[in-house]
Design an enzyme around this catalytic site. Structure first.
Site, PDB file in Angstrom:
ATOM      1  CE1 TYR A 180      11.004  -3.052 -42.284  1.00  0.00           C
ATOM      2  CE2 TYR A 180      10.167  -2.639 -39.788  1.00  0.00           C
ATOM      3  CZ  TYR A 180      10.598  -2.295 -41.298  1.00  0.00           C
ATOM      4  OH  TYR A 180      10.164  -0.932 -41.397  1.00  0.00           O
ATOM      5  CE  LYS A 203      10.262   2.659 -41.006  1.00  0.00           C
ATOM      6  NZ  LYS A 203      10.257   3.982 -41.773  1.00  0.00           N
TER       7      LYS A 203
END
Length: 259
Positions: A160, A167
């Site tokens: 990720y 995020k």
């Protein structure tokens, strides 16, 4: 579009940012809102994306359909000007956009360029602040703002990469906006769906492995879909969730509770 079966959002005005096609999370939100009686404003990224989004907006009878690339000066303001002129108010805002340059996304965090990190943070996170600033004067009777996060914001998810810190920042922004906007009756929710087969997610390295792992670890035994996410977001916009704000809502079949 069939008539609403339970129009709990009847009369509400919702702006959904991030519809790319009928498989996108933002589309699941738009579909849920519309089926529950809300009127929609839909945006599309650019002329390349327009043919994929316009038929969806027409099916929703969306009276506002405009381009929105948050990196292009003036486009965000134009969308909110149109909402102000046509509706005079806004009840629901969905922020479902994220971006990082491919080389920075697929490389490790150590290899992420400063420029790539900055663009990822601007498009994926700070754009919510800009939207909230423009939306707040239109939410005269309160409202709901929703932003899409992911488990990688709170725990390390291999591959990720840069989007994890970005995020995490997005979730923190939601908490601080929830604090600042609470006195105005505006609630702000970070929503964290499980992995879904969307065009945006396809940019992640070894994404199919991530999907398979999530399905095997989920206590419910299967992956969620965009309708699960959409109706969870619709719930947050109803009076039934009037005392909820700021907390990250996981819609992932329980994957986040697993060690």
């Amino acid at each position: 579009m069939p008539p609403p079966h339970n129009p709990v959002l009847a009369g509400m005005k919702a702006l959904v940012v991030g519809v790319a096609n009928e498989h996108s999370i933002a589309y699941g939100c738009a579909n849920a809102f519309r089926s529950l009686g809300a009127e929609l404003a839909i945006t599309y990224l650019n002329e390349k994306a327009r043919p994929h989004v316009e038929p969806l907006a027409k099916a929703f009878d969306a009276p506002i359909f405009m381009p929105l690339d948050v990196e292009q000066p003036g486009q965000l303001e134009a969308v909110f000007d149109a909402i102000a002129n046509q509706w005079g108010r806004l009840d629901i805002l969905v922020h479902s956009i994220a971006f990082a340059p491919k080389a920075d996304l697929q490389g490790g965090l150590l290899d992420c360029s400063a420029e790539g990190f900055q663009r990822a943070m601007d498009v994926s996170c700070h754009s919510l602040v800009r939207m909230a600033r423009l939306a707040t004067p239109l939410m005269t009777e309160g409202g709901t703002m929703i932003a899409m996060s992911y488990l990688g914001a709170q725990k390390v998810v291999p591959n990720y990469n840069v989007m994890g810190p970005v995020k995490a920042a997005l979730e923190a922004v939601c908490r601080y906006l929830a604090y600042e906007l609470g006195p105005k009756g505006i609630r702000v929710h970070p929503v964290s769906p499980g992995p879904l087969k969307t065009r945006a997610a396809s940019g992640l390295k070894d994404f199919d492995l991530l999907l398979n792992e999530a399905a095997s670890r989920a206590p419910v035994g299967e992956l969620v879909d965009i309708d699960d996410v959409g109706f969870a977001c619709a719930y947050l916009a109803t009076p039934y969730a009037r005392r909820l704000t700021g907390q990250t809502l996981f819609v992932d079949g329980g994957v986040n509770i697993m060690g």
